[in-house]
Motif scaffolding. Structure first.
Motif, PDB file in Angstrom:
ATOM      1  N   VAL A  41       0.805  -1.217   0.000  1.00 50.05           N
ATOM      2  CA  VAL A  41       0.000   0.000   0.000  1.00 50.05           C
ATOM      3  C   VAL A  41       0.842   1.273   0.000  1.00 50.05           C
ATOM      4  O   VAL A  41       0.409   2.297  -0.553  1.00 50.05           O
ATOM      5  CB  VAL A  41      -1.009   0.019   1.177  1.00 50.05           C
ATOM      6  CG1 VAL A  41      -1.952  -1.158   1.088  1.00 50.05           C
ATOM      7  CG2 VAL A  41      -0.317   0.055   2.524  1.00 50.05           C
ATOM      8  N   THR A  57       1.254   1.561  -3.749  1.00 45.53           N
ATOM      9  CA  THR A  57       0.071   1.661  -4.600  1.00 45.53           C
ATOM     10  C   THR A  57      -0.844   2.828  -4.251  1.00 45.53           C
ATOM     11  O   THR A  57      -1.571   3.316  -5.117  1.00 45.53           O
ATOM     12  CB  THR A  57      -0.740   0.356  -4.539  1.00 45.53           C
ATOM     13  OG1 THR A  57      -1.038   0.050  -3.168  1.00 45.53           O
ATOM     14  CG2 THR A  57       0.042  -0.800  -5.143  1.00 45.53           C
ATOM     15  N   LEU A  58      -0.825   3.298  -3.007  1.00 45.91           N
ATOM     16  CA  LEU A  58      -1.733   4.380  -2.626  1.00 45.91           C
ATOM     17  C   LEU A  58      -1.499   5.648  -3.441  1.00 45.91           C
ATOM     18  O   LEU A  58      -2.451   6.366  -3.767  1.00 45.91           O
ATOM     19  CB  LEU A  58      -1.590   4.691  -1.131  1.00 45.91           C
ATOM     20  CG  LEU A  58      -2.355   3.759  -0.193  1.00 45.91           C
ATOM     21  CD1 LEU A  58      -1.861   3.921   1.236  1.00 45.91           C
ATOM     22  CD2 LEU A  58      -3.863   4.014  -0.269  1.00 45.91           C
ATOM     23  N   VAL A 106      -3.143   5.118  -6.765  1.00 44.31           N
ATOM     24  CA  VAL A 106      -4.595   5.247  -6.629  1.00 44.31           C
ATOM     25  C   VAL A 106      -4.999   6.713  -6.522  1.00 44.31           C
ATOM     26  O   VAL A 106      -6.036   7.124  -7.035  1.00 44.31           O
ATOM     27  CB  VAL A 106      -5.075   4.470  -5.376  1.00 44.31           C
ATOM     28  CG1 VAL A 106      -6.526   4.753  -5.072  1.00 44.31           C
ATOM     29  CG2 VAL A 106      -4.870   2.975  -5.572  1.00 44.31           C
ATOM     30  N   ASN A 109      -9.958   1.990  -8.227  1.00 43.60           N
ATOM     31  CA  ASN A 109     -10.202   0.872  -7.318  1.00 43.60           C
ATOM     32  C   ASN A 109     -11.294  -0.040  -7.872  1.00 43.60           C
ATOM     33  O   ASN A 109     -12.467   0.139  -7.593  1.00 43.60           O
ATOM     34  CB  ASN A 109     -10.579   1.405  -5.939  1.00 43.60           C
ATOM     35  CG  ASN A 109     -10.847   0.325  -4.917  1.00 43.60           C
ATOM     36  OD1 ASN A 109     -11.623   0.532  -4.003  1.00 43.60           O
ATOM     37  ND2 ASN A 109     -10.228  -0.838  -5.063  1.00 43.60           N
ATOM     38  N   TRP A 142     -11.539  -1.674   0.141  1.00 46.14           N
ATOM     39  CA  TRP A 142     -10.133  -1.642   0.546  1.00 46.14           C
ATOM     40  C   TRP A 142      -9.486  -0.288   0.259  1.00 46.14           C
ATOM     41  O   TRP A 142      -9.144   0.447   1.145  1.00 46.14           O
ATOM     42  CB  TRP A 142      -9.373  -2.793  -0.123  1.00 46.14           C
ATOM     43  CG  TRP A 142      -7.993  -3.055   0.425  1.00 46.14           C
ATOM     44  CD1 TRP A 142      -6.800  -2.888  -0.221  1.00 46.14           C
ATOM     45  CD2 TRP A 142      -7.660  -3.543   1.720  1.00 46.14           C
ATOM     46  NE1 TRP A 142      -5.752  -3.239   0.590  1.00 46.14           N
ATOM     47  CE2 TRP A 142      -6.244  -3.652   1.798  1.00 46.14           C
ATOM     48  CE3 TRP A 142      -8.420  -3.891   2.835  1.00 46.14           C
ATOM     49  CZ2 TRP A 142      -5.573  -4.089   2.939  1.00 46.14           C
ATOM     50  CZ3 TRP A 142      -7.751  -4.335   3.976  1.00 46.14           C
ATOM     51  CH2 TRP A 142      -6.348  -4.433   4.010  1.00 46.14           C
ATOM     52  N   TYR A 143      -9.327   0.059  -1.028  1.00 49.03           N
ATOM     53  CA  TYR A 143      -8.698   1.335  -1.397  1.00 49.03           C
ATOM     54  C   TYR A 143      -9.712   2.440  -1.684  1.00 49.03           C
ATOM     55  O   TYR A 143      -9.329   3.536  -2.073  1.00 49.03           O
ATOM     56  CB  TYR A 143      -7.855   1.154  -2.658  1.00 49.03           C
ATOM     57  CG  TYR A 143      -6.556   0.412  -2.488  1.00 49.03           C
ATOM     58  CD1 TYR A 143      -5.399   1.061  -2.062  1.00 49.03           C
ATOM     59  CD2 TYR A 143      -6.459  -0.942  -2.785  1.00 49.03           C
ATOM     60  CE1 TYR A 143      -4.192   0.389  -1.941  1.00 49.03           C
ATOM     61  CE2 TYR A 143      -5.261  -1.621  -2.666  1.00 49.03           C
ATOM     62  CZ  TYR A 143      -4.133  -0.955  -2.228  1.00 49.03           C
ATOM     63  OH  TYR A 143      -2.948  -1.624  -2.105  1.00 49.03           O
ATOM     64  N   TYR A 193      -9.440   6.100  -0.595  1.00 51.59           N
ATOM     65  CA  TYR A 193      -8.246   6.794  -1.084  1.00 51.59           C
ATOM     66  C   TYR A 193      -8.341   7.056  -2.583  1.00 51.59           C
ATOM     67  O   TYR A 193      -7.790   8.035  -3.088  1.00 51.59           O
ATOM     68  CB  TYR A 193      -6.998   5.978  -0.725  1.00 51.59           C
ATOM     69  CG  TYR A 193      -6.929   5.765   0.760  1.00 51.59           C
ATOM     70  CD1 TYR A 193      -6.488   6.777   1.610  1.00 51.59           C
ATOM     71  CD2 TYR A 193      -7.392   4.581   1.334  1.00 51.59           C
ATOM     72  CE1 TYR A 193      -6.473   6.604   2.983  1.00 51.59           C
ATOM     73  CE2 TYR A 193      -7.380   4.398   2.712  1.00 51.59           C
ATOM     74  CZ  TYR A 193      -6.927   5.418   3.530  1.00 51.59           C
ATOM     75  OH  TYR A 193      -6.934   5.246   4.898  1.00 51.59           O
ATOM     76  N   ASP A 194      -9.046   6.197  -3.279  1.00 53.72           N
ATOM     77  CA  ASP A 194      -9.339   6.434  -4.690  1.00 53.72           C
ATOM     78  C   ASP A 194     -10.275   7.634  -4.818  1.00 53.72           C
ATOM     79  O   ASP A 194     -10.102   8.497  -5.676  1.00 53.72           O
ATOM     80  CB  ASP A 194      -9.981   5.187  -5.296  1.00 53.72           C
ATOM     81  CG  ASP A 194     -10.112   5.260  -6.811  1.00 53.72           C
ATOM     82  OD1 ASP A 194      -9.371   6.036  -7.437  1.00 53.72           O
ATOM     83  OD2 ASP A 194     -10.955   4.533  -7.360  1.00 53.72           O
ATOM     84  N   GLY A 203      -4.316   3.648   4.713  1.00 51.18           N
ATOM     85  CA  GLY A 203      -3.563   4.785   4.194  1.00 51.18           C
ATOM     86  C   GLY A 203      -3.173   5.787   5.250  1.00 51.18           C
ATOM     87  O   GLY A 203      -2.216   6.549   5.075  1.00 51.18           O
ATOM     88  N   ASN A 229      -2.453  -6.785  -5.970  1.00 54.72           N
ATOM     89  CA  ASN A 229      -3.435  -5.730  -6.215  1.00 54.72           C
ATOM     90  C   ASN A 229      -3.588  -5.396  -7.690  1.00 54.72           C
ATOM     91  O   ASN A 229      -4.684  -5.055  -8.152  1.00 54.72           O
ATOM     92  CB  ASN A 229      -3.040  -4.463  -5.474  1.00 54.72           C
ATOM     93  CG  ASN A 229      -3.280  -4.538  -3.978  1.00 54.72           C
ATOM     94  OD1 ASN A 229      -2.596  -3.877  -3.214  1.00 54.72           O
ATOM     95  ND2 ASN A 229      -4.242  -5.337  -3.536  1.00 54.72           N
ATOM     96  N   ASP A 233      -7.883  -5.697  -6.976  1.00 54.36           N
ATOM     97  CA  ASP A 233      -8.219  -4.427  -6.326  1.00 54.36           C
ATOM     98  C   ASP A 233      -8.073  -3.196  -7.219  1.00 54.36           C
ATOM     99  O   ASP A 233      -8.831  -2.238  -7.078  1.00 54.36           O
ATOM    100  CB  ASP A 233      -7.337  -4.230  -5.090  1.00 54.36           C
ATOM    101  CG  ASP A 233      -7.813  -5.039  -3.897  1.00 54.36           C
ATOM    102  OD1 ASP A 233      -9.026  -5.074  -3.655  1.00 54.36           O
ATOM    103  OD2 ASP A 233      -6.963  -5.643  -3.219  1.00 54.36           O
TER     104      ASP A 233
END
Length: 584
Positions: free
Chosen positions: A64, A67-68, A71, A78, A83-84, A87-88, A99, A305, A316
């Motif tokens: 993460v 990947t964050l 995103v 996402n 999950w994300y 943040y997306d 995050g 992911n 994801d």
């Protein structure tokens, strides 16, 4: 060679308890503490390896933490819709954990360990070369951690004195401004640039380690985040001239996303996170700072992911239809697809069936592209997520390598994550030249070096009458196609101020359109045809991530950032800098 991953040194930073009776004080020589460890060169060499270990955790770059930022950008969405998602959509609350807590926690572990090394290194007898190597690496790794912290959380505590951890009056640190953190990063990286060897001088030692070239590259990034284009340009031109080691573009773009000694730590890489090749590590997964094991897999989970759920991933994250169509709009000089599409997104293309092995403009010795994915011959584009759909991502996966038939989820992928490549140096040099002097042939030449590697036609200066026009090309054509789905796009959007301009926000909304129809939809979507856009949910201030509420509760001196407060950063940004208007 992945020498850093082969050396597994665990540094126990535990303060032993003392007895009230001196006669009962028995020292166990096998249980070192921070008091008696770190007093020899050998100790500090081990401690530095322990610092590198911490950039391979969940919250740094094992998943993460990497990947964050992708995103947060407009190239990834996402696809699992969980999950994300916060943040997306850029609207996370302070109680969302992945995050808000994990990158914070794990990057401060890097800070803690590097501060320990720096607290000891000046008092240990060693050669000047050893001193420079140890101190320079510690300064670089601390800077890397603070760069991630400052660009994820905006205002974070700046801790540089290891002794502060043992004093109740300094242990609970307050926020520093982003500028204060960046000031420290600049200072540390400038020192690291002066004392670290280059990749050439370091030889075998330098493979997988921070070098003066690594420090110079990240210094340029920090300077450009602060719009110090003239200073950054000087550094970038020095890198290009070879002052910090010799770098060049690999002939095959795909070589940057493969594992093995023939591809990793190559001449294009300024710095990369080291992982063990698939299947060569242990069986235990080191997700967090408490999962220390001598039998660690020493891999990353980005593939879990990014890859298609059809082949066993968690499904994801997906590449945006905007990015796919950006690749399709411009062909190579022989009319074929840009090879970067193949290495960025997993899509079925008729061309990949007919051109395998053929001498093409991008691959004069024979084109390697095929429609074989995870050892399966596909006849259609596999979905990212089997419920929602989306285009799966090829980068940092084995989709194109075909060494396995399905994804092994978890910390098992062994492809080194290249955090900075020479192509970034060239495109940043073009950006700086454009910011300082407007559109010039020099800027065009930098860009064309990157385009020529993939056999795209050269850009012509006459097609870019203004600095705004060339910036548009760099920001929304050249950089997305070269670095699509990599860590860094979100940071670019921050430094360009795209969240603070109505025209740019509308553009981001368009880039972020996706379709929840259960297919790998590659249509050029509009407001009428898309299911939604990540950016339509954006809350002001949430271009940064909130500081975790439990972290705030535990530290009376810490206050929330713009995301915690839903505070608009636009006025402060625009008081210092301007945003390039959209050029169509």
């Amino acid at each position: 060679m992945k020498r850093l991953t082969i050396i597994l040194a665990t540094l126990a930073l535990i303060v032993g308890m003392s007895s009230c009776n001196d006669k009962l004080n028995v020292v166990n020589p096998n249980n070192q503490t921070t008091y008696d460890f770190g007093n020899t060169e050998s100790d500090l060499q081990e401690a530095i390896i322990a610092c590198y270990n911490r950039i391979r955790l969940e919250g740094t770059f094992a998943r993460v933490g990497y990947t964050l930022d992708a995103v947060r950008g407009d190239e990834v969405w996402n696809s699992s819709q969980q999950w994300y998602l916060a943040y997306d959509n850029l609207n996370a609350t302070a109680t969302d954990e992945i995050g808000n807590l994990w990158p914070w926690r794990d990057n401060y572990h890097v800070v803690n360990r590097t501060n320990f090394v720096l607290s000891k290194v000046d008092n240990v007898d060693m050669s000047q070369d050893a001193y420079n190597q140890i101190k320079g690496q510690a300064l670089f790794l601390r800077s890397l951690a603070y760069y991630e912290l400052a660009t994820y959380y905006q205002t974070v505590p700046l801790i540089t004195d290891y002794a502060s951890y043992s004093d109740i009056n300094t242990m609970y640190a307050s926020n520093n401004t982003q500028d204060e953190v960046f000031d420290q990063i600049e200072t540390d990286l400038k020192t690291a640039m002066e004392i670290l060897p280059s990749r050439d001088d370091g030889g075998e030692w330098a493979k997988g380690r921070a070098t003066c070239g690594s420090a110079a590259g990240y210094l340029a990034r920090v300077l450009m985040f602060r719009h110090k284009y003239a200073e950054a340009y000087t550094v970038l031109k020095d890198i290009i001239a070879g002052k910090y080691g010799s770098y060049h573009l690999m002939a095959d773009y795909g070589d940057n996303f493969r594992e093995g000694p023939a591809y990793e730590n190559n001449a294009e890489s300024l710095f990369e996170v080291q992982y063990m090749d698939y299947g060569t590590g242990g069986t235990d997964e080191e997700w967090t700072p408490v999962n220390i094991s001598s039998e660690a897999t020493q891999g990353n989970a980005v593939e879990s992911n990014y890859a298609s759920q059809v082949f066993g991933s968690w499904g994801d994250l997906a590449g945006s239809p905007w990015l796919y169509n950006l690749f399709k709009k411009e062909k190579c000089t022989d009319g074929r697809l840009d090879p970067r599409l193949y290495w960025t997104l997993v899509t079925y293309e008729d061309e990949y069936n007919s051109d395998t092995g053929v001498k093409t403009a991008a691959y004069p010795n024979g084109d390697p592209r095929t429609n074989t994915v995870y050892q399966t011959d596909i006849t259609e584009t596999p979905v990212s997520n089997t419920a929602q759909g989306g285009i799966s991502i090829a980068k940092w996966t084995y989709a194109r390598a075909n060494i396995i038939s399905s994804v092994t989820t978890g910390l098992h992928n062994g492809i080194n994550l290249r955090l900075m490549r020479y192509s970034d140096v060239l495109l940043r040099a073009a950006e700086c030249e454009n910011e300082i002097n407007g559109p010039t042939q020099t800027a065009i030449d930098y860009i064309n070096q990157v385009r020529e590697r993939v056999a795209l036609p050269d850009l012509q200066l006459a097609d870019f009458p203004t600095a705004d026009a060339l910036f548009e090309q760099i920001a929304n054509v050249e950089r997305p196609k070269e670095f699509g789905c990599e860590n860094g796009r979100g940071i670019d959007l921050l430094r360009w101020g795209f969240f603070y301009d109505a025209g740019r926000m509308n553009q981001l909304i368009q880039h972020g359109y996706y379709k929840l129809d259960g297919t790998a939809n590659t249509d050029e979507l509009t407001a009428e045809t898309a299911s939604a856009s990540s950016f339509q949910y954006y809350n002001k201030g949430h271009e940064y991530f909130p500081i975790y509420q439990s972290t705030l509760d535990a530290n009376p001196n810490l206050v929330g950032n713009s995301a915690n407060k839903n505070e608009d950063n636009g006025p402060a940004f625009l008081a210092k800098w301007s945003v390039h208007p959209v050029v169509k």
